[in-house]
Design a protein around this motif. Sequence first.
Motif, PDB file in Angstrom:
ATOM      1  N   TYR A 174     -12.962  -9.868  17.803  1.00 52.67           N
ATOM      2  CA  TYR A 174     -13.297 -10.087  16.398  1.00 52.67           C
ATOM      3  C   TYR A 174     -14.799  -9.926  16.186  1.00 52.67           C
ATOM      4  O   TYR A 174     -15.448 -10.778  15.575  1.00 52.67           O
ATOM      5  CB  TYR A 174     -12.838 -11.468  15.949  1.00 52.67           C
ATOM      6  CG  TYR A 174     -11.339 -11.640  15.915  1.00 52.67           C
ATOM      7  CD1 TYR A 174     -10.742 -12.769  16.490  1.00 52.67           C
ATOM      8  CD2 TYR A 174     -10.522 -10.699  15.304  1.00 52.67           C
ATOM      9  CE1 TYR A 174      -9.375 -12.946  16.450  1.00 52.67           C
ATOM     10  CE2 TYR A 174      -9.151 -10.868  15.258  1.00 52.67           C
ATOM     11  CZ  TYR A 174      -8.583 -11.996  15.837  1.00 52.67           C
ATOM     12  OH  TYR A 174      -7.222 -12.161  15.798  1.00 52.67           O
TER      13      TYR A 174
ATOM     14  N   SER B 234     -21.493  -9.884  14.089  1.00 51.68           N
ATOM     15  CA  SER B 234     -20.888 -11.193  13.884  1.00 51.68           C
ATOM     16  C   SER B 234     -19.682 -11.317  14.799  1.00 51.68           C
ATOM     17  O   SER B 234     -19.038 -10.312  15.134  1.00 51.68           O
ATOM     18  CB  SER B 234     -20.441 -11.366  12.430  1.00 51.68           C
ATOM     19  OG  SER B 234     -19.768 -12.600  12.259  1.00 51.68           O
TER      20      SER B 234
ATOM     21  N   TYR C  26     -16.235 -14.079  15.797  1.00 53.53           N
ATOM     22  CA  TYR C  26     -15.459 -15.319  15.718  1.00 53.53           C
ATOM     23  C   TYR C  26     -15.708 -16.065  17.032  1.00 53.53           C
ATOM     24  O   TYR C  26     -15.999 -15.456  18.061  1.00 53.53           O
ATOM     25  CB  TYR C  26     -13.981 -14.963  15.571  1.00 53.53           C
ATOM     26  CG  TYR C  26     -13.047 -16.140  15.589  1.00 53.53           C
ATOM     27  CD1 TYR C  26     -12.220 -16.374  16.691  1.00 53.53           C
ATOM     28  CD2 TYR C  26     -12.974 -17.010  14.511  1.00 53.53           C
ATOM     29  CE1 TYR C  26     -11.337 -17.444  16.698  1.00 53.53           C
ATOM     30  CE2 TYR C  26     -12.096 -18.083  14.523  1.00 53.53           C
ATOM     31  CZ  TYR C  26     -11.282 -18.296  15.622  1.00 53.53           C
ATOM     32  OH  TYR C  26     -10.429 -19.349  15.646  1.00 53.53           O
TER      33      TYR C  26
ATOM     34  N   SER D  90     -14.756 -22.157  18.742  1.00 53.52           N
ATOM     35  CA  SER D  90     -14.777 -23.373  17.926  1.00 53.52           C
ATOM     36  C   SER D  90     -14.153 -23.156  16.560  1.00 53.52           C
ATOM     37  O   SER D  90     -14.267 -24.015  15.681  1.00 53.52           O
ATOM     38  CB  SER D  90     -16.222 -23.852  17.746  1.00 53.52           C
ATOM     39  OG  SER D  90     -16.846 -24.084  18.991  1.00 53.52           O
ATOM     40  N   ASN D  91     -13.502 -21.990  16.367  1.00 52.36           N
ATOM     41  CA  ASN D  91     -12.926 -21.625  15.068  1.00 52.36           C
ATOM     42  C   ASN D  91     -14.018 -21.525  14.008  1.00 52.36           C
ATOM     43  O   ASN D  91     -13.814 -21.902  12.855  1.00 52.36           O
ATOM     44  CB  ASN D  91     -11.839 -22.625  14.650  1.00 52.36           C
ATOM     45  CG  ASN D  91     -11.006 -22.121  13.487  1.00 52.36           C
ATOM     46  OD1 ASN D  91     -10.848 -20.909  13.306  1.00 52.36           O
ATOM     47  ND2 ASN D  91     -10.488 -23.034  12.683  1.00 52.36           N
ATOM     48  N   THR D  92     -15.171 -21.058  14.437  1.00 54.06           N
ATOM     49  CA  THR D  92     -16.293 -20.813  13.538  1.00 54.06           C
ATOM     50  C   THR D  92     -16.731 -19.355  13.711  1.00 54.06           C
ATOM     51  O   THR D  92     -16.095 -18.602  14.453  1.00 54.06           O
ATOM     52  CB  THR D  92     -17.479 -21.755  13.840  1.00 54.06           C
ATOM     53  OG1 THR D  92     -17.927 -21.513  15.184  1.00 54.06           O
ATOM     54  CG2 THR D  92     -17.079 -23.217  13.702  1.00 54.06           C
ATOM     55  N   TYR D  93     -17.795 -19.001  13.047  1.00 49.97           N
ATOM     56  CA  TYR D  93     -18.325 -17.646  13.134  1.00 49.97           C
ATOM     57  C   TYR D  93     -19.823 -17.727  13.414  1.00 49.97           C
ATOM     58  O   TYR D  93     -20.485 -18.709  13.043  1.00 49.97           O
ATOM     59  CB  TYR D  93     -18.087 -16.890  11.823  1.00 49.97           C
ATOM     60  CG  TYR D  93     -16.632 -16.650  11.515  1.00 49.97           C
ATOM     61  CD1 TYR D  93     -15.821 -17.687  11.063  1.00 49.97           C
ATOM     62  CD2 TYR D  93     -16.049 -15.399  11.692  1.00 49.97           C
ATOM     63  CE1 TYR D  93     -14.466 -17.485  10.807  1.00 49.97           C
ATOM     64  CE2 TYR D  93     -14.711 -15.178  11.424  1.00 49.97           C
ATOM     65  CZ  TYR D  93     -13.923 -16.230  10.988  1.00 49.97           C
ATOM     66  OH  TYR D  93     -12.591 -16.016  10.737  1.00 49.97           O
TER      67      TYR D  93
ATOM     68  N   PHE E  37     -23.481 -15.145  13.576  1.00 48.81           N
ATOM     69  CA  PHE E  37     -24.112 -13.849  13.341  1.00 48.81           C
ATOM     70  C   PHE E  37     -25.154 -13.565  14.417  1.00 48.81           C
ATOM     71  O   PHE E  37     -25.647 -14.479  15.086  1.00 48.81           O
ATOM     72  CB  PHE E  37     -24.809 -13.834  11.976  1.00 48.81           C
ATOM     73  CG  PHE E  37     -23.867 -13.696  10.816  1.00 48.81           C
ATOM     74  CD1 PHE E  37     -23.449 -14.813  10.105  1.00 48.81           C
ATOM     75  CD2 PHE E  37     -23.400 -12.449  10.427  1.00 48.81           C
ATOM     76  CE1 PHE E  37     -22.575 -14.698   9.034  1.00 48.81           C
ATOM     77  CE2 PHE E  37     -22.538 -12.313   9.354  1.00 48.81           C
ATOM     78  CZ  PHE E  37     -22.120 -13.440   8.657  1.00 48.81           C
TER      79      PHE E  37
END
Lengths: 110, 119
Positions: free
Chosen positions: A34, A91, A93, A96-99, A101
């Motif tokens: 991702y 960027s 994924y 931690s189920n975050t994103y 950059f």
Amino acid sequence: QSALTQPASVSGSPGQSITISCTGSSSDVGGYNYVSWYQQHPGKAPKLMIYDVSNRPSGVSNRFSGSKSGNTASLTISGLQAEDEADYYCSSYTSSNTYVFGTGTKVTVL
Amino acid sequence: QVQLVQSGAEVKKPGASVKVSCKASGYTFSSHYMHWVRQAPGQGLEWMGIINPSSGNTNYAQKFQGTVTMTRDTSTSTVYMELGSLRSEDTAVYYCARRSAITRNFDHWGQGTLVTVSS
């Protein structure tokens, strides 16, 4: 979550190819496909150029390509044109189920 | 076509709160999560969090937990980002960005909202 590492600047002459790297960890870039790339011209909103490591959205030039090896993703711009001069951000994924950059790369067309 | 139209620029004093809106059109509002991303002057992009417009469920970056609240109004296809306890370091352009329905990216962006925090 620390920002992904990109070179601050990359330059090339018209017609040349350049590559921008994006280094993370096994918790982000290395762990998922991702990774996406964004182009941002001054004063404008970012624009999606590559998604899922190597896919181009409709309308994006095939001069833009993406790849990944281990914890490092790369964006290659071939046949460099004056209009490609912009900032580029990767960027990813994360686990931690975050994103997160990247730090951003300024591309200069000489 | 997909459009994300954000509210106008804001000037706030330190300690105050700001609420930025993002009105979506051109697609099914509840089918796409919405991110919020900010960019301080001359700096890079910073992910703040994401909201599921269908359920209202949110996930915030650790840095913003306790100070940011993301909500939505399905009747007007609008998402909101409220940031409290503002400091000068919160001066930035705030963007909403739609997540693709099938993968994890930011496929359409709002035009950005400049929030200036100054005494």
